[in-house]
Motif scaffolding. Sequence first.
Motif: not given
Length: 244
Positions: A84-99, A132-142
């Motif tokens: 999955p392509a996630v924008l690592r410089h965003f916060t998790a909430l910012e990225f989900l709002e963008y999606v 970018r500060r989240l673990s690999g597993g957390m990024r997968q969950r994002v």
Amino acid sequence: MTVAELTTSLRVRGLAHRYGSRDVLRDVSLELNPGTVGLLGPNGAGKTTLIRVLARTLTPASGEIDYPDLPGDVDRVGYLPQEPAVLRHFTALEFLEYVAWLRRVPSADATQAARDALAAVDLLDRANEKIRRLSGGMRQRVGLAASIVNAPRLLLLDEPTNGLDLEQRMHFRQVVRQLSPGSITVISSHLTEDIAPVCDYVVVMRDGCVVFSGSLQAMCHLPEDAPRPVVDQLNHAYLELVRA
């Protein structure tokens, strides 16, 4: 998150596709009903290509998909690719709002939809943390949260446990069990242990073809009212199908 209960199935007829001289889908026809469907097959069986066709990111060479309950666009489809392509410089909430914005969730509802999606994958407490500060597993969950932020009627998860450790895989299964039963969820994997605990039905592919489609019990030659098969039973039945 909730969706309207589906009353019809997704029907695939005669899908075919090639990469160069290699047939990756060969006359694929099947019917997917509301619930959780496991898409099993060895690497190279055509699973990812089929998922991409269902997600409408790839146009097949031939064949058709009939899904009367799904709008003509992709607003109610959720798709989690293998990477999955996630924008690592965003916060998790910012990225989900963008999606959510990309998926045309109304602006007034976007933040709540993003928070609901993060809560569904147990990451609401990390909403304001940079990805970018989240673990690999957390990024997968994002990534999984991004696939459900628009409350999809069709959710497509391609090898969603790749790179996850045992504890993370177990947590993923818990998340999938909590997803809306009113949608069609397709989980692609080459591991029966990812499919056995969460799926109602299974589709097995080999060399671009569907070699089985039905319940877990039918795959293991058990009565339909039998308990859910254990992983060893599924492994044996799966190897029979892909080695035939």
